[in-house]
Design a protein around this motif. Structure first.
Motif, mmCIF file in Angstrom:
data_model
loop_
_atom_site.group_PDB
_atom_site.id
_atom_site.type_symbol
_atom_site.label_atom_id
_atom_site.label_comp_id
_atom_site.label_asym_id
_atom_site.label_seq_id
_atom_site.Cartn_x
_atom_site.Cartn_y
_atom_site.Cartn_z
ATOM 1 N N LYS A 21 -94.314 82.172 -45.064
ATOM 2 C CA LYS A 21 -94.057 82.362 -46.357
ATOM 3 C C LYS A 21 -94.538 82.174 -47.497
ATOM 4 O O LYS A 21 -95.397 80.692 -47.521
ATOM 5 C CB LYS A 21 -92.197 81.771 -46.987
ATOM 6 C CG LYS A 21 -91.509 81.540 -48.202
ATOM 7 C CD LYS A 21 -90.467 81.279 -48.371
ATOM 8 C CE LYS A 21 -89.573 81.303 -49.713
ATOM 9 N NZ LYS A 21 -88.286 81.014 -50.025
ATOM 10 N N PRO A 22 -95.038 82.829 -48.078
ATOM 11 C CA PRO A 22 -95.576 83.097 -49.338
ATOM 12 C C PRO A 22 -95.808 81.559 -50.054
ATOM 13 O O PRO A 22 -94.104 82.084 -50.552
ATOM 14 C CB PRO A 22 -96.456 84.271 -50.228
ATOM 15 C CG PRO A 22 -95.260 84.190 -49.263
ATOM 16 C CD PRO A 22 -95.021 84.369 -48.081
ATOM 17 N N TRP A 23 -96.253 80.802 -50.845
ATOM 18 C CA TRP A 23 -95.823 79.957 -51.644
ATOM 19 C C TRP A 23 -95.570 81.050 -53.035
ATOM 20 O O TRP A 23 -94.261 79.840 -53.423
ATOM 21 C CB TRP A 23 -96.493 79.230 -52.557
ATOM 22 C CG TRP A 23 -97.809 79.625 -52.995
ATOM 23 C CD1 TRP A 23 -99.191 80.302 -52.805
ATOM 24 C CD2 TRP A 23 -98.323 79.922 -53.861
ATOM 25 N NE1 TRP A 23 -99.569 80.970 -53.224
ATOM 26 C CE2 TRP A 23 -99.861 80.528 -54.713
ATOM 27 C CE3 TRP A 23 -97.637 79.997 -55.895
ATOM 28 C CZ2 TRP A 23 -99.705 80.815 -55.915
ATOM 29 C CZ3 TRP A 23 -98.087 79.706 -57.500
ATOM 30 C CH2 TRP A 23 -98.993 80.361 -57.206
ATOM 31 N N PHE A 24 -95.672 81.609 -53.690
ATOM 32 C CA PHE A 24 -95.343 82.942 -54.826
ATOM 33 C C PHE A 24 -94.539 83.585 -54.329
ATOM 34 O O PHE A 24 -95.094 84.738 -53.710
ATOM 35 C CB PHE A 24 -96.455 82.943 -55.206
ATOM 36 C CG PHE A 24 -95.893 83.572 -56.515
ATOM 37 C CD1 PHE A 24 -95.273 82.542 -57.718
ATOM 38 C CD2 PHE A 24 -96.370 84.588 -57.202
ATOM 39 C CE1 PHE A 24 -94.440 83.223 -58.846
ATOM 40 C CE2 PHE A 24 -96.150 85.334 -58.187
ATOM 41 C CZ PHE A 24 -95.185 84.335 -59.615
ATOM 42 N N ARG A 29 -88.813 89.037 -49.541
ATOM 43 C CA ARG A 29 -87.908 88.915 -47.836
ATOM 44 C C ARG A 29 -89.060 89.671 -46.941
ATOM 45 O O ARG A 29 -89.385 91.268 -47.507
ATOM 46 C CB ARG A 29 -86.129 89.425 -47.863
ATOM 47 C CG ARG A 29 -85.145 89.322 -48.882
ATOM 48 C CD ARG A 29 -84.888 87.739 -48.005
ATOM 49 N NE ARG A 29 -83.781 87.379 -48.455
ATOM 50 C CZ ARG A 29 -83.320 86.530 -48.228
ATOM 51 N NH1 ARG A 29 -83.302 85.944 -46.700
ATOM 52 N NH2 ARG A 29 -81.976 85.726 -48.759
ATOM 53 N N PRO A 30 -89.375 89.928 -46.292
ATOM 54 C CA PRO A 30 -89.865 90.156 -45.255
ATOM 55 C C PRO A 30 -89.108 91.171 -44.833
ATOM 56 O O PRO A 30 -87.976 91.515 -44.018
ATOM 57 C CB PRO A 30 -90.107 89.606 -44.130
ATOM 58 C CG PRO A 30 -88.891 88.531 -44.187
ATOM 59 C CD PRO A 30 -88.710 88.267 -45.653
ATOM 60 N N THR A 31 -89.234 92.619 -44.556
ATOM 61 C CA THR A 31 -89.668 93.307 -43.363
ATOM 62 C C THR A 31 -89.801 93.756 -42.358
ATOM 63 O O THR A 31 -91.458 93.804 -42.567
ATOM 64 C CB THR A 31 -88.888 94.734 -44.236
ATOM 65 O OG1 THR A 31 -88.157 94.541 -44.928
ATOM 66 C CG2 THR A 31 -88.465 95.756 -43.886
ATOM 67 N N VAL A 32 -89.677 93.167 -40.950
ATOM 68 C CA VAL A 32 -90.406 93.754 -39.432
ATOM 69 C C VAL A 32 -90.131 95.644 -39.229
ATOM 70 O O VAL A 32 -88.715 95.877 -39.006
ATOM 71 C CB VAL A 32 -90.083 93.169 -38.555
ATOM 72 C CG1 VAL A 32 -91.367 93.511 -36.791
ATOM 73 C CG2 VAL A 32 -90.391 91.735 -38.750
ATOM 74 N N ALA A 87 -99.083 86.356 -35.895
ATOM 75 C CA ALA A 87 -98.677 85.361 -37.447
ATOM 76 C C ALA A 87 -98.496 86.700 -37.851
ATOM 77 O O ALA A 87 -99.602 87.196 -38.623
ATOM 78 C CB ALA A 87 -99.237 84.326 -37.166
ATOM 79 N N TYR A 88 -98.368 86.521 -39.217
ATOM 80 C CA TYR A 88 -97.990 87.070 -40.307
ATOM 81 C C TYR A 88 -98.307 86.140 -41.406
ATOM 82 O O TYR A 88 -96.946 85.124 -41.233
ATOM 83 C CB TYR A 88 -96.527 88.061 -40.685
ATOM 84 C CG TYR A 88 -96.667 88.730 -41.904
ATOM 85 C CD1 TYR A 88 -97.848 89.625 -42.028
ATOM 86 C CD2 TYR A 88 -95.584 88.450 -42.905
ATOM 87 C CE1 TYR A 88 -97.864 90.619 -43.996
ATOM 88 C CE2 TYR A 88 -95.798 88.375 -44.274
ATOM 89 C CZ TYR A 88 -96.766 89.867 -44.612
ATOM 90 O OH TYR A 88 -96.342 90.339 -46.058
ATOM 91 N N ARG A 89 -98.540 86.258 -42.589
ATOM 92 C CA ARG A 89 -98.829 85.839 -43.674
ATOM 93 C C ARG A 89 -99.392 87.033 -45.008
ATOM 94 O O ARG A 89 -100.199 87.938 -44.805
ATOM 95 C CB ARG A 89 -99.709 84.544 -43.874
ATOM 96 C CG ARG A 89 -100.467 83.913 -45.049
ATOM 97 C CD ARG A 89 -101.006 82.994 -44.949
ATOM 98 N NE ARG A 89 -100.415 81.939 -44.157
ATOM 99 C CZ ARG A 89 -101.667 81.435 -43.731
ATOM 100 N NH1 ARG A 89 -102.759 81.098 -43.031
ATOM 101 N NH2 ARG A 89 -100.707 80.139 -42.605
ATOM 102 N N ALA A 90 -97.980 86.753 -46.013
ATOM 103 C CA ALA A 90 -98.632 87.700 -47.126
ATOM 104 C C ALA A 90 -99.651 87.327 -47.842
ATOM 105 O O ALA A 90 -100.221 85.969 -47.601
ATOM 106 C CB ALA A 90 -97.602 88.111 -47.682
ATOM 107 N N GLY A 91 -99.957 87.835 -48.338
ATOM 108 C CA GLY A 91 -101.480 87.773 -49.133
ATOM 109 C C GLY A 91 -100.840 86.094 -50.540
ATOM 110 O O GLY A 91 -99.431 86.193 -50.912
ATOM 111 N N VAL A 92 -101.938 85.917 -51.424
ATOM 112 C CA VAL A 92 -101.164 84.745 -51.857
ATOM 113 C C VAL A 92 -100.710 85.294 -53.951
ATOM 114 O O VAL A 92 -99.383 84.641 -53.860
ATOM 115 C CB VAL A 92 -102.896 83.756 -52.573
ATOM 116 C CG1 VAL A 92 -102.107 83.175 -53.515
ATOM 117 C CG2 VAL A 92 -103.714 83.353 -51.571
ATOM 118 N N GLY A 98 -101.278 92.019 -46.872
ATOM 119 C CA GLY A 98 -101.570 91.070 -45.939
ATOM 120 C C GLY A 98 -101.993 91.036 -44.747
ATOM 121 O O GLY A 98 -102.761 91.675 -44.182
ATOM 122 N N THR A 99 -102.171 89.337 -43.775
ATOM 123 C CA THR A 99 -102.551 89.731 -42.780
ATOM 124 C C THR A 99 -101.480 89.693 -41.329
ATOM 125 O O THR A 99 -100.684 89.251 -41.530
ATOM 126 C CB THR A 99 -103.339 88.502 -42.437
ATOM 127 O OG1 THR A 99 -102.716 87.189 -43.037
ATOM 128 C CG2 THR A 99 -104.742 89.177 -43.518
#
Length: 105
Positions: A21-24, A29-32, A87-92, A98-99
């Motif tokens: 989960k990103p800080w902001f 919600r994520p969708t896969v 591993a998924y990470r959204a942008g700041v 995202g990545t």
């Protein structure tokens, strides 16, 4: 009697997907997506079933109040990805991509 499909709990080919989960998030919600089919998800770690052969394209994006952001995708070979960790990470900020990376096999 016809043979039906095996329950998903009996399959041996799984991949772990960690959604950080990103800080902001603005309540996002994520969708896969698995081969283009969307599945609502939750932040955290979960497992996804892989087919017996071929390649699978995993994608993740965030959505909040109609705003879609943080899209990323990764194609993995089902036979060699068993037991892998994605591993998924959204942008700041809630804009841009995202990545989604393969952390280990």
């Amino acid at each position: 009697m016809t043979d039906g499909p095996l329950p998903s709990g009996s399959t041996r080919r799984r991949v772990e997907l960690r959604l950080r989960k990103p800080w902001f998030t603005l309540g996002a919600r994520p969708t896969v997506t698995v081969d283009g089919i969307g599945h609502p998800a939750q932040w955290g770690t979960g497992t996804w079933v892989l087919p017996d052969d071929g390649a699978v394209t995993f994608g993740v994006f965030c959505i909040t109040r109609g705003w879609r952001f943080g899209a990323a995708s990764l194609r993995v070979e089902a036979a060699s990805a068993t037991g892998a960790v994605l591993a998924y990470r959204a942008g700041v900020l809630p804009v841009g991509p995202g990545t989604l990376v393969l952390e280990r096999r």
